[in-house]
Design a protein around this motif. Structure first.
Motif, mmCIF file in Angstrom:
data_model
loop_
_atom_site.group_PDB
_atom_site.id
_atom_site.type_symbol
_atom_site.label_atom_id
_atom_site.label_comp_id
_atom_site.label_asym_id
_atom_site.label_seq_id
_atom_site.Cartn_x
_atom_site.Cartn_y
_atom_site.Cartn_z
ATOM 1 N N UNK A 82 -5.535 85.046 17.040
ATOM 2 C CA UNK A 82 -4.620 84.735 18.147
ATOM 3 C C UNK A 82 -4.012 83.354 17.915
ATOM 4 N N UNK A 83 -2.745 83.203 18.332
ATOM 5 C CA UNK A 83 -2.037 81.933 18.177
ATOM 6 C C UNK A 83 -1.561 81.485 19.550
ATOM 7 N N UNK A 84 -1.899 80.261 19.920
ATOM 8 C CA UNK A 84 -1.450 79.684 21.188
ATOM 9 C C UNK A 84 -0.611 78.470 20.853
ATOM 10 N N UNK A 85 0.675 78.534 21.201
ATOM 11 C CA UNK A 85 1.632 77.479 20.864
ATOM 12 C C UNK A 85 1.957 76.617 22.075
ATOM 13 N N UNK A 86 2.284 75.347 21.807
ATOM 14 C CA UNK A 86 2.720 74.444 22.880
ATOM 15 C C UNK A 86 3.957 73.655 22.457
ATOM 16 N N UNK A 87 4.614 74.079 21.385
ATOM 17 C CA UNK A 87 5.837 73.404 20.948
ATOM 18 C C UNK A 87 6.797 74.439 20.366
ATOM 19 N N UNK A 88 8.075 74.079 20.380
ATOM 20 C CA UNK A 88 9.110 74.921 19.777
ATOM 21 C C UNK A 88 10.104 73.990 19.101
ATOM 22 N N UNK A 89 10.076 73.951 17.776
ATOM 23 C CA UNK A 89 10.955 73.040 17.042
ATOM 24 C C UNK A 89 12.424 73.456 17.108
ATOM 25 N N UNK A 90 12.697 74.756 17.290
ATOM 26 C CA UNK A 90 14.094 75.197 17.296
ATOM 27 C C UNK A 90 14.866 74.641 18.481
ATOM 28 N N UNK A 91 14.221 74.499 19.625
ATOM 29 C CA UNK A 91 14.891 73.915 20.790
ATOM 30 C C UNK A 91 14.375 72.517 21.094
ATOM 31 N N UNK A 92 13.431 72.048 20.293
ATOM 32 C CA UNK A 92 12.925 70.687 20.440
ATOM 33 C C UNK A 92 12.147 70.440 21.712
ATOM 34 N N UNK A 93 11.275 71.387 22.102
ATOM 35 C CA UNK A 93 10.518 71.164 23.333
ATOM 36 C C UNK A 93 9.016 71.172 23.072
ATOM 37 N N UNK A 94 8.331 70.329 23.809
ATOM 38 C CA UNK A 94 6.880 70.285 23.835
ATOM 39 C C UNK A 94 6.502 70.553 25.285
ATOM 40 N N UNK A 95 5.720 71.590 25.517
ATOM 41 C CA UNK A 95 5.416 71.994 26.882
ATOM 42 C C UNK A 95 3.976 72.481 26.991
ATOM 43 N N UNK A 96 3.478 72.551 28.212
ATOM 44 C CA UNK A 96 2.099 72.977 28.447
ATOM 45 C C UNK A 96 1.996 74.494 28.467
ATOM 46 N N UNK A 97 0.942 74.992 27.829
ATOM 47 C CA UNK A 97 0.627 76.411 27.820
ATOM 48 C C UNK A 97 -0.739 76.570 28.464
ATOM 49 N N UNK A 98 -0.823 77.407 29.495
ATOM 50 C CA UNK A 98 -2.050 77.553 30.278
ATOM 51 C C UNK A 98 -2.634 78.954 30.129
ATOM 52 N N UNK A 99 -3.936 79.019 29.900
ATOM 53 C CA UNK A 99 -4.685 80.266 29.922
ATOM 54 C C UNK A 99 -5.618 80.156 31.117
ATOM 55 N N UNK A 100 -5.543 81.098 32.056
ATOM 56 C CA UNK A 100 -6.305 81.038 33.298
ATOM 57 C C UNK A 100 -7.782 81.321 33.126
ATOM 58 N N UNK A 101 -8.452 81.455 34.264
ATOM 59 C CA UNK A 101 -9.884 81.724 34.286
ATOM 60 C C UNK A 101 -10.163 83.189 33.964
ATOM 61 N N UNK A 102 -11.232 83.411 33.214
ATOM 62 C CA UNK A 102 -11.754 84.742 32.891
ATOM 63 C C UNK A 102 -10.694 85.648 32.266
ATOM 64 N N UNK A 103 -9.963 85.121 31.301
ATOM 65 C CA UNK A 103 -8.922 85.867 30.581
ATOM 66 C C UNK A 103 -9.425 86.272 29.202
ATOM 67 N N UNK A 104 -8.797 87.293 28.644
ATOM 68 C CA UNK A 104 -9.055 87.727 27.280
ATOM 69 C C UNK A 104 -7.735 87.698 26.528
#
Length: 169
Positions: A82-104
């Protein structure tokens, strides 16, 4: 609410050796030590927000370009590949990525930057999540779409109550 670790194993080491064998017991407990060391490394060195009561595969990839943007809550599991990203170089953004409680988070799935996965949700294997996932739902596909809602999960995203089907059949 504070987190208290009561131990993962209900049996002692010698009882486990008697039940499962020496090599299986050592392999399982050594793997848990590696998982703990990796979580500590990600939290202390990279400053990621990862709850102590999570399972993150050794083969999962968490974005280190903007590591402070990774947030994984209590009782969640991130499967291999699995890959969890928090940046996108194509649009130049750094943003928060949240995974909630009791997730798969399923094997070989992608969580794009800025996405919020709601509590008690499941992301199917191979899903590409480009938009927020509602609480208590299962998403699958490319791009990920809700295939089931009103589910309930427990530790590490294990499905307890199946909920309603949202597909139009």
């Amino acid at each position: 609410m504070s987190f208290k670790y009561t131990g993962r194993y209900p049996d002692t080491f010698m009882e486990a050796v008697g039940n499962y064998g020496f090599l299986a017991t050592c392999r399982t407990r050594l793997r848990d030590v590696f998982l703990l060391m990796r979580r500590i490394y990600l939290v202390k060195v990279w400053k990621m927000d990862i709850h102590p009561y999570t399972l993150i595969s050794l083969k999962a990839t968490l974005d280190r370009t903007y590591p402070q943007g990774i947030h994984i809550d209590e009782g969640s599991a991130v499967s291999f590949g699995a890959v969890i990203l928090s940046h996108d170089h194509t649009v130049g953004k750094h943003t928060d990525t949240h995974i909630g409680k009791f997730c798969q988070i399923g094997a070989r799935s992608f969580i794009m930057p800025g996405v919020r996965v709601g509590d008690h949700s499941i992301v199917a294997a191979g899903a590409i999540v480009t938009k927020d996932v509602p609480e208590r739902s299962i998403v699958a596909g490319n791009p990920a779409r809700v295939i089931r809602s009103n589910i309930m999960t427990t530790n590490w995203g294990k499905l307890v109550d199946r909920g309603d089907t949202d597909s139009k059949e």
